[in-house]
Design a protein around this motif. Structure first.
Motif, PDB file in Angstrom:
ATOM      1  N   LEU A 264      91.783  21.355  54.339  1.00 37.75           N
ATOM      2  CA  LEU A 264      90.780  22.074  53.944  1.00 37.75           C
ATOM      3  C   LEU A 264      91.015  23.032  52.846  1.00 37.75           C
ATOM      4  O   LEU A 264      90.430  23.159  51.710  1.00 37.75           O
ATOM      5  CB  LEU A 264      90.065  22.974  55.103  1.00 37.75           C
ATOM      6  N   MET A 265      92.478  23.414  52.824  1.00 37.72           N
ATOM      7  CA  MET A 265      92.969  24.350  51.967  1.00 37.72           C
ATOM      8  C   MET A 265      93.636  23.967  50.531  1.00 37.72           C
ATOM      9  O   MET A 265      93.699  24.430  49.623  1.00 37.72           O
ATOM     10  CB  MET A 265      94.045  25.172  52.337  1.00 37.72           C
ATOM     11  N   GLU A 266      94.225  22.418  50.702  1.00 42.63           N
ATOM     12  CA  GLU A 266      94.945  22.011  49.795  1.00 42.63           C
ATOM     13  C   GLU A 266      94.058  21.939  48.358  1.00 42.63           C
ATOM     14  O   GLU A 266      92.957  21.326  48.398  1.00 42.63           O
ATOM     15  CB  GLU A 266      95.485  20.652  49.870  1.00 42.63           C
ATOM     16  N   GLY A 267      94.787  22.122  47.384  1.00 41.95           N
ATOM     17  CA  GLY A 267      94.005  22.055  46.053  1.00 41.95           C
ATOM     18  C   GLY A 267      93.130  23.340  45.530  1.00 41.95           C
ATOM     19  O   GLY A 267      92.580  22.823  44.766  1.00 41.95           O
ATOM     20  N   LYS A 268      92.601  24.141  46.495  1.00 43.64           N
ATOM     21  CA  LYS A 268      91.694  25.056  46.348  1.00 43.64           C
ATOM     22  C   LYS A 268      91.953  26.379  45.438  1.00 43.64           C
ATOM     23  O   LYS A 268      93.087  26.547  45.475  1.00 43.64           O
ATOM     24  CB  LYS A 268      91.101  25.784  47.571  1.00 43.64           C
ATOM     25  N   GLU A 269      91.157  26.712  44.493  1.00 46.90           N
ATOM     26  CA  GLU A 269      91.462  27.971  43.853  1.00 46.90           C
ATOM     27  C   GLU A 269      90.571  29.199  44.308  1.00 46.90           C
ATOM     28  O   GLU A 269      89.378  28.857  44.702  1.00 46.90           O
ATOM     29  CB  GLU A 269      91.352  27.666  42.445  1.00 46.90           C
ATOM     30  N   PRO A 270      90.822  30.422  43.979  1.00 47.54           N
ATOM     31  CA  PRO A 270      89.958  31.478  44.271  1.00 47.54           C
ATOM     32  C   PRO A 270      88.757  31.339  43.384  1.00 47.54           C
ATOM     33  O   PRO A 270      88.801  31.248  42.017  1.00 47.54           O
ATOM     34  CB  PRO A 270      90.462  32.660  43.928  1.00 47.54           C
ATOM     35  N   GLY A 271      87.548  31.372  43.754  1.00 46.26           N
ATOM     36  CA  GLY A 271      86.258  31.428  43.012  1.00 46.26           C
ATOM     37  C   GLY A 271      85.800  32.859  42.867  1.00 46.26           C
ATOM     38  O   GLY A 271      86.201  33.825  43.548  1.00 46.26           O
ATOM     39  N   SER A 272      84.806  32.702  41.903  1.00 48.90           N
ATOM     40  CA  SER A 272      84.270  34.131  41.662  1.00 48.90           C
ATOM     41  C   SER A 272      82.935  34.208  41.683  1.00 48.90           C
ATOM     42  O   SER A 272      81.964  34.719  41.129  1.00 48.90           O
ATOM     43  CB  SER A 272      84.575  34.323  40.029  1.00 48.90           C
ATOM     44  N   ALA A 273      82.398  33.604  42.928  1.00 48.22           N
ATOM     45  CA  ALA A 273      81.014  33.551  43.437  1.00 48.22           C
ATOM     46  C   ALA A 273      80.484  34.703  43.719  1.00 48.22           C
ATOM     47  O   ALA A 273      81.506  35.677  44.221  1.00 48.22           O
ATOM     48  CB  ALA A 273      80.805  32.679  44.566  1.00 48.22           C
TER      49      ALA A 273
ATOM     50  N   PRO B 286     104.916  23.656  70.212  1.00 48.19           N
ATOM     51  CA  PRO B 286     106.114  23.828  70.478  1.00 48.19           C
ATOM     52  C   PRO B 286     106.852  24.784  69.461  1.00 48.19           C
ATOM     53  O   PRO B 286     106.686  24.763  68.089  1.00 48.19           O
ATOM     54  CB  PRO B 286     107.082  22.696  70.442  1.00 48.19           C
ATOM     55  N   ASP B 287     108.067  25.518  69.926  1.00 50.56           N
ATOM     56  CA  ASP B 287     108.645  26.618  69.018  1.00 50.56           C
ATOM     57  C   ASP B 287     109.176  26.088  67.648  1.00 50.56           C
ATOM     58  O   ASP B 287     109.413  26.379  66.391  1.00 50.56           O
ATOM     59  CB  ASP B 287     109.796  27.337  69.644  1.00 50.56           C
ATOM     60  N   ASN B 288     109.598  24.850  67.840  1.00 44.42           N
ATOM     61  CA  ASN B 288     110.282  23.836  66.873  1.00 44.42           C
ATOM     62  C   ASN B 288     109.458  22.943  65.754  1.00 44.42           C
ATOM     63  O   ASN B 288     109.857  22.360  64.953  1.00 44.42           O
ATOM     64  CB  ASN B 288     111.567  23.005  67.361  1.00 44.42           C
ATOM     65  N   PHE B 289     107.988  23.150  66.155  1.00 40.13           N
ATOM     66  CA  PHE B 289     107.065  22.286  65.569  1.00 40.13           C
ATOM     67  C   PHE B 289     106.769  22.942  64.313  1.00 40.13           C
ATOM     68  O   PHE B 289     106.359  24.130  64.145  1.00 40.13           O
ATOM     69  CB  PHE B 289     105.681  22.152  66.278  1.00 40.13           C
ATOM     70  N   PHE B 290     106.956  22.246  63.172  1.00 42.43           N
ATOM     71  CA  PHE B 290     106.662  23.099  61.688  1.00 42.43           C
ATOM     72  C   PHE B 290     106.505  21.744  60.766  1.00 42.43           C
ATOM     73  O   PHE B 290     107.210  20.756  60.676  1.00 42.43           O
ATOM     74  CB  PHE B 290     107.936  23.532  61.345  1.00 42.43           C
ATOM     75  N   LEU B 291     105.220  21.829  60.505  1.00 42.57           N
ATOM     76  CA  LEU B 291     104.845  20.684  59.358  1.00 42.57           C
ATOM     77  C   LEU B 291     105.402  20.881  58.001  1.00 42.57           C
ATOM     78  O   LEU B 291     105.606  22.107  57.613  1.00 42.57           O
ATOM     79  CB  LEU B 291     103.330  20.674  59.259  1.00 42.57           C
ATOM     80  N   PRO B 292     105.910  19.970  57.395  1.00 47.16           N
ATOM     81  CA  PRO B 292     106.656  20.418  56.058  1.00 47.16           C
ATOM     82  C   PRO B 292     105.384  20.852  55.145  1.00 47.16           C
ATOM     83  O   PRO B 292     104.500  20.345  55.103  1.00 47.16           O
ATOM     84  CB  PRO B 292     106.944  18.692  55.618  1.00 47.16           C
ATOM     85  N   SER B 293     105.769  21.846  54.499  1.00 43.95           N
ATOM     86  CA  SER B 293     104.920  22.406  53.563  1.00 43.95           C
ATOM     87  C   SER B 293     104.720  21.580  52.331  1.00 43.95           C
ATOM     88  O   SER B 293     105.622  21.122  51.689  1.00 43.95           O
ATOM     89  CB  SER B 293     105.418  23.845  53.025  1.00 43.95           C
ATOM     90  N   SER B 294     103.602  21.397  51.973  1.00 45.20           N
ATOM     91  CA  SER B 294     103.173  20.454  50.883  1.00 45.20           C
ATOM     92  C   SER B 294     103.198  21.358  49.899  1.00 45.20           C
ATOM     93  O   SER B 294     102.804  22.647  49.836  1.00 45.20           O
ATOM     94  CB  SER B 294     101.782  19.837  50.938  1.00 45.20           C
ATOM     95  N   GLN B 295     103.483  20.859  48.763  1.00 46.56           N
ATOM     96  CA  GLN B 295     103.551  21.762  47.324  1.00 46.56           C
ATOM     97  C   GLN B 295     102.313  22.240  46.886  1.00 46.56           C
ATOM     98  O   GLN B 295     102.260  23.410  46.723  1.00 46.56           O
ATOM     99  CB  GLN B 295     103.963  20.942  45.879  1.00 46.56           C
ATOM    100  N   THR B 296     101.198  21.305  47.303  1.00 46.65           N
ATOM    101  CA  THR B 296      99.718  21.891  46.845  1.00 46.65           C
ATOM    102  C   THR B 296      99.406  22.953  47.867  1.00 46.65           C
ATOM    103  O   THR B 296      98.653  23.848  47.219  1.00 46.65           O
ATOM    104  CB  THR B 296      98.930  20.965  46.752  1.00 46.65           C
ATOM    105  N   LEU B 297      99.780  23.109  48.960  1.00 46.47           N
ATOM    106  CA  LEU B 297      99.297  24.123  49.802  1.00 46.47           C
ATOM    107  C   LEU B 297      99.939  25.432  49.470  1.00 46.47           C
ATOM    108  O   LEU B 297      99.260  26.553  49.516  1.00 46.47           O
ATOM    109  CB  LEU B 297      99.789  23.813  51.133  1.00 46.47           C
ATOM    110  N   GLU B 298     101.412  25.246  49.182  1.00 44.86           N
ATOM    111  CA  GLU B 298     101.828  26.506  48.407  1.00 44.86           C
ATOM    112  C   GLU B 298     101.247  27.075  47.222  1.00 44.86           C
ATOM    113  O   GLU B 298     101.045  28.125  46.909  1.00 44.86           O
ATOM    114  CB  GLU B 298     103.559  26.271  48.342  1.00 44.86           C
ATOM    115  N   GLU B 299     100.856  26.255  46.583  1.00 43.85           N
ATOM    116  CA  GLU B 299     100.426  26.616  45.151  1.00 43.85           C
ATOM    117  C   GLU B 299      98.959  27.239  45.516  1.00 43.85           C
ATOM    118  O   GLU B 299      98.725  28.050  44.922  1.00 43.85           O
ATOM    119  CB  GLU B 299      99.997  25.318  44.118  1.00 43.85           C
ATOM    120  N   THR B 300      98.103  26.791  46.343  1.00 43.32           N
ATOM    121  CA  THR B 300      97.055  27.467  47.071  1.00 43.32           C
ATOM    122  C   THR B 300      97.235  28.882  47.240  1.00 43.32           C
ATOM    123  O   THR B 300      96.497  29.636  47.172  1.00 43.32           O
ATOM    124  CB  THR B 300      96.381  26.614  47.963  1.00 43.32           C
ATOM    125  N   PHE B 301      98.314  28.984  48.352  1.00 42.89           N
ATOM    126  CA  PHE B 301      98.628  30.384  48.732  1.00 42.89           C
ATOM    127  C   PHE B 301      98.899  31.215  47.630  1.00 42.89           C
ATOM    128  O   PHE B 301      98.683  32.491  47.638  1.00 42.89           O
ATOM    129  CB  PHE B 301      99.891  30.134  49.606  1.00 42.89           C
TER     130      PHE B 301
END
Length: 183
Positions: free
Chosen positions: A110-119, A7-22
């Motif tokens: 899947l995304m929370e707490g991840k960092e870019p790797g250098s593989a 629905p247009d008004n559906f929005f999960l609250p952004s977690s701090q760790t997700l924004e840090e990952t971004f």
């Protein structure tokens, strides 16, 4: 092609760790980046490294299509809000059997707490051959003259023949004896 059944008004609250990952992925590879906007390359890297892009249900083409769909026209980057919209688009395709809310929660998990790797990046190695070739104590001939005993280069003095303006022919054995014999 890619579905959004929220629905247009559906929005999960952004977690701090997700924004840090971004932000971590947004600044990856760009020293001038502020972390507020993410390029398509970094968005694709994040989806791949976090496991959102699995190569079967969600491919790199899907990621690129969603990125171009959510970004503003003419822009080359997406904001965190546009990123969340992109995740809403992708989650249903990635987790087909789940409800949209559960699928979105799973993608965020899947995304929370991840960092870019250098593989896959090249690392400098000091193998036996490299050590042997860069050991200045084993240099011979004219190359030996370019370094002092500690292995530090002499610079210009070690590279060029310095001119001798003494007035004597080169390699003359009696150099400097004229003043002593003719007093």
């Amino acid at each position: 092609m890619i579905f959004s059944s929220f629905p247009d008004n559906f929005f999960l609250p952004s977690s701090q760790t997700l924004e840090e990952t971004f932000r971590k992925f947004a600044i990856y590879g760009d020293t001038a980046a502020s972390g507020n906007d993410m390029t398509g390359k970094n968005f694709s890297k994040m989806c791949k490294e976090c496991g959102v892009m699995d190569g079967k249900a969600v491919t790199s083409t899907d990621i690129d299509i969603v990125f171009n769909k959510v970004k503003t026209k003419g822009a080359r980057t997406i904001t965190f809000g546009e990123f969340q919209q992109a995740m809403k688009e992708i989650c249903c395709k990635r987790f087909k059997g789940k409800s949209p809310e559960e699928a979105l929660q799973a993608v965020y998990g899947l995304m929370e707490g991840k960092e870019p790797g250098s593989a896959g990046t090249t690392k400098a190695c000091k193998a036996g051959a490299v050590d042997r070739l860069t050991d200045t104590s084993k240099y011979t001939g004219s190359h030996k003259e370019r370094f002092d005993e500690s292995g530090k280069g002499k610079g210009l003095a070690g590279r060029e023949d310095l001119t001798d303006n003494s007035g004597y022919v080169g390699a003359y054995k009696g150099q400097g004896t004229y003043d002593q014999t003719h007093k």
